[in-house]
Design an enzyme around this catalytic site. Structure first.
Site, short mmCIF file in Angstrom:
data_model
loop_
_atom_site.label_atom_id
_atom_site.label_comp_id
_atom_site.label_asym_id
_atom_site.label_seq_id
_atom_site.Cartn_x
_atom_site.Cartn_y
_atom_site.Cartn_z
N CYS A 1 6.13 -8.07 6.70
CA CYS A 1 6.59 -6.72 7.07
C CYS A 1 5.48 -5.92 7.73
O CYS A 1 5.75 -4.87 8.31
CB CYS A 1 7.14 -5.99 5.85
SG CYS A 1 5.90 -5.70 4.58
N CYS B 1 7.40 -5.47 -2.20
CA CYS B 1 6.59 -4.25 -2.07
C CYS B 1 5.80 -4.00 -3.36
O CYS B 1 4.65 -3.57 -3.32
CB CYS B 1 7.48 -3.05 -1.76
SG CYS B 1 8.77 -3.39 -0.55
FE1 FES Z 1 6.91 -4.55 3.06
FE2 FES Z 1 7.89 -2.70 1.60
S1 FES Z 1 8.81 -3.59 3.30
S2 FES Z 1 5.90 -3.50 1.52
#
Ligand code: FES
Length: 143
Positions: free
Chosen positions: A33, A103
């Site tokens: 991400c 996360c």
């Molecule tokens: Fe990657 Fe939350 S989407 S840390």
């Protein structure tokens, strides 16, 4: 979708910022991400975490989990801080949606990276602490 606690920590994150001359600092990132989390710890001579601060360039759940993680490690010994796992952080936030579990892992890794840095600087071994795999501090600083 998000618990009230997650929303509260996202809207009013605790302990945002830096610690000057920290006892330990760790930066971790999630390659998928692209989110980045940096954790600063101030640890006294008795090995108690007096202060914890963070900077997170990431999603709302990453901000909420970093905020909660800093709250949870404050006042703990370095050994106790190892028990602040991503599960503990999620529980304290009344849960996260499954797609956001990674996360909370970032928060756990950030704590470990900061503790690792502290241990390295002081030449000590923290039992059960493994070298963080995703410490990307050098990469971040080089950019
Ligand atoms: Fe990657 Fe939350 S989407 S840390």
């Amino acid at each position: 979708m998000y618990s009230e606690k997650v929303m509260d920590h996202f809207n009013h994150p605790r302990n945002v910022g830096e610690i000057e001359d920290p006892s330990g600092v760790g930066t971790v990132g999630n390659a998928k991400c692209g989110d980045i989390m940096r954790m600063y710890l101030d640890i006294d001579d008795n090995g108690i975490i007096q202060e914890a601060k963070f900077k997170t360039f990431g999603c709302g759940a990453a901000i909420a989990t970093s905020s909660m993680a800093t709250e949870l490690v404050k006042g703990k010994t370095v050994q106790e801080a190892l028990e602040v796992t991503n599960k503990a952080v999620m529980e304290a936030l009344d849960g996260l949606p499954p797609v956001k579990v990674h996360c909370s892992l970032l928060a756990e890794e950030a704590i470990h990276a900061a503790l690792w840095d502290y241990a390295k600087k002081n030449g000590i071994v923290i039992e059960g602490l493994k070298e963080p795999v995703s410490d990307i501090e050098e990469r971040v600083d080089a950019e």
